[in-house]
Enzyme design. Structure first.
Site, PDB file in Angstrom:
ATOM      1  N   LEU A 191       0.818  -1.210   0.000  1.00 22.15           N
ATOM      2  CA  LEU A 191       0.000   0.000   0.000  1.00 22.15           C
ATOM      3  C   LEU A 191       0.853   1.261   0.000  1.00 22.15           C
ATOM      4  CD1 LEU A 191      -2.749  -0.969   2.609  1.00 22.15           C
ATOM      5  CD2 LEU A 191      -2.794  -1.227   0.125  1.00 22.15           C
ATOM      6  N   ASP A 210       1.002  10.843  19.101  1.00 20.33           N
ATOM      7  CA  ASP A 210       1.124  11.363  17.734  1.00 20.33           C
ATOM      8  C   ASP A 210      -0.252  11.717  17.161  1.00 20.33           C
ATOM      9  OD1 ASP A 210       2.477  12.159  15.451  1.00 20.33           O
ATOM     10  OD2 ASP A 210       2.428  10.166  14.534  1.00 20.33           O
ATOM     11  N   MET A 235       7.253   3.758   9.849  1.00 23.49           N
ATOM     12  CA  MET A 235       7.645   2.463  10.402  1.00 23.49           C
ATOM     13  C   MET A 235       8.336   1.593   9.375  1.00 23.49           C
ATOM     14  SD  MET A 235       4.500   1.212  12.786  1.00 23.49           S
ATOM     15  CE  MET A 235       5.375  -0.316  13.094  1.00 23.49           C
ATOM     16  N   ARG A 256       4.703   3.278   1.927  1.00 25.29           N
ATOM     17  CA  ARG A 256       5.832   3.224   2.852  1.00 25.29           C
ATOM     18  C   ARG A 256       5.753   4.404   3.782  1.00 25.29           C
ATOM     19  NH1 ARG A 256      10.531   0.103   0.261  1.00 25.29           N
ATOM     20  NH2 ARG A 256       9.439  -1.088  -1.361  1.00 25.29           N
ATOM     21  N   GLY A 257       5.821   4.134   5.079  1.00 27.14           N
ATOM     22  CA  GLY A 257       5.683   5.189   6.069  1.00 27.14           C
ATOM     23  C   GLY A 257       6.845   5.232   7.023  1.00 27.14           C
ATOM     24  N   LYS A 287       1.211  -3.254   9.084  1.00 28.76           N
ATOM     25  CA  LYS A 287       2.308  -2.296   9.162  1.00 28.76           C
ATOM     26  C   LYS A 287       3.544  -3.011   9.687  1.00 28.76           C
ATOM     27  CE  LYS A 287      -0.596   1.749   9.579  1.00 28.76           C
ATOM     28  NZ  LYS A 287      -0.792   3.080  10.181  1.00 28.76           N
TER      29      LYS A 287
END
Length: 470
Positions: free
Chosen positions: A208, A329, A213, A210-211, A231
């Site tokens: 989906l 966050d 994490m 890349r973030g 994730k």
């Protein structure tokens, strides 16, 4: 704890029961012999006619108040529900006028003769005309909401539909990873050849995005045929190899604590595991838009809807804080509005997990605009940190502007830690003074002056809404 709107409609049946009961009693009493023998001389009506008029009149009045309450109860989401709540009252008024006229014509002819048939007709036609104009005005004013509802997420004026995983990863919204796409082709090629085909018991369908994490995947639990967002993060990339076991311990401890959270406004964590140095968290798969899509000045949510969202987020945070979990966050990108209008807070514990893998000298992760002064100072945090961040989110939802902004990160951090935020009513003058006071207390830099609990913030906002509606 808040309950979804859809779960609080039981009172409708009570109204309907009373309406039917009044109509039934009117019919029964009107047929009693003593009532038939009574004449209401002042109006030229028989007892039966008077009882039927009274019962129908009370029923129509109850019906209108029912519609009025239903209208207030619908979510002001800027889409179909907003359009519906806008037109329900004029539609109900029109229906009451038509039914009432029919009943009067059939049961109160002598009364109408005394009143003046022509005058009555002019009054009836005028009432219908005024109601039609009201309905037309509401229809035109809220037509955009109807269009958004009918055309779906790809309508030009509506934010694109996305998943919570794709949003966190920064994926483009034009091609949302929908479950039906995965079902149609369960062998969608993965973005890189090194991607796993399985993570634990979950089949990896596609990447989906890349973030912060790591990579985010769309997965499927083959046992119960449930789609999940997965994730991932590399557990073997800690700053110091000697800290690897500590990182793994922290990972599973945080996953366990967030996985225990069970609240209608918090994304559900299903599972966590490790596979060849890759830690993963499987969570509820959602489709919708995040609040990030509703922070622009040209697409702000209605004030009541924005406040209602923040109330639900505050109650979710209060529940999590009661379980010993601090989000750390809170920002618009971590709050989702699903396709069916639900509010979901995402990524509990993610910030702490990511931070635990890096040393204190590492640069600040993510967007610091929503950080609290104590986070910037590197102090220990509690639930009041989330309250500060949520106050920033509320300010931005109402104005389309962040309360703290600067050209560089050093100036931004200094502003958050030392400078007061701008006046909410200076940025948006039509905001109620009580809302400004609530935001001011949420954004207090000194912890003792801030709301102690998120439930206090939720209560203050709800009280303000109730006072304005009264």
């Amino acid at each position: 704890m808040s309950t979804p709107r859809s779960a609080s409609w039981g009172w409708v049946s009570h109204y309907l029961f009373v309406v039917l009961l009044v109509l039934l009693l009117g019919g029964v009493l009107g047929n009693l012999a003593p009532v038939k023998q009574v004449t209401v001389g002042a109006f030229g009506l028989t007892g039966t006619q008077a009882v039927r008029l009274l019962s129908v009149g009370v029923s129509l009045l109850l019906f209108w108040f029912l519609v009025h309450r239903v209208s207030d109860h619908l979510a002001d989401n800027g889409r179909g529900a907003t359009f519906l709540r806008a037109i329900l009252r004029p539609l109900a008024t029109f229906l009451v006028l038509v039914i009432g006229n029919k009943v009067l014509q059939n049961n109160a002819a002598p009364l109408l003769d005394q009143f003046g048939p022509h005058l009555y007709q002019w009054g009836f036609v005028g009432g219908l005309g005024a109601t039609a104009a009201w309905l037309t005005l509401q229809w035109v004013r809220h037509l955009d909401g109807l269009k958004r509802s009918l055309t779906g997420p790809h309508h030009a004026s509506a934010p694109a539909l996305r998943t919570q995983a794709a949003d966190e990863a920064g994926a483009e919204p034009d091609t949302p990873p929908l479950p039906n796409q995965a079902r149609a082709d369960s062998t969608v090629p993965l973005a890189n050849c090194g991607a796993p085909t399985m993570l634990g018991r979950y089949k990896v369908l596609k990447e989906l995005g890349r973030g912060a994490m790591g990579i985010v995947y769309l997965g499927k639990d083959p046992t119960i045929q449930r789609f999940v967002a997965i994730k991932t993060m590399r557990l073997d990339e800690a700053d110091e190899p000697s800290r690897l076991q500590d990182v793994k311990t922290r990972f599973f401890r945080e996953a366990e604590s967030t996985g225990r959270l069970s609240h209608p406004n918090i994304v559900t964590i299903y599972d966590a595991g490790e596979q060849q140095g890759l830690g993963y968290i499987a969570m509820e798969f959602l489709e919708g838009t995040t609040l990030r899509d509703w922070c622009g000045k040209d697409r702000l949510l209605p004030e009541q809807r924005a406040i209602d969202i923040v109330i639900q987020v505050a109650e979710a945070l209060d529940y999590a804080h009661g379980q010993g979990v601090v989000h750390r966050d809170i920002k618009p990108a971590n709050i989702m509005l699903t396709k069916d209008g639900r509010v979901k807070v995402m990524d509990f514990g993610i910030a702490k997990l990511t931070t635990s893998m890096r040393t204190r000298t590492t640069s600040i992760l993510g967007t610091p605009n929503y950080m609290s002064p104590e986070q910037i100072a590197g102090k220990s945090v509690d639930g009041r940190t989330d309250i500060f961040s949520l106050g920033v989110v509320l300010f931005e939802l109402l104005t389309g502007k962040k309360p703290f902004d600067a050209d560089n990160i050093s100036a931004l951090l200094y502003k958050i830690a030392h400078e007061p935020h701008p006046s909410l009513r200076h940025v948006r003058s039509d905001v109620h003074p009580n809302i400004e006071s609530i935001v001011n207390q949420a954004l207090q830099k000194e912890l003792p002056r801030r709301y102690r609990k998120a439930s206090e913030l939720a209560h203050a906002l709800r009280t303000c809404l109730q006072e304005r509606a009264a």
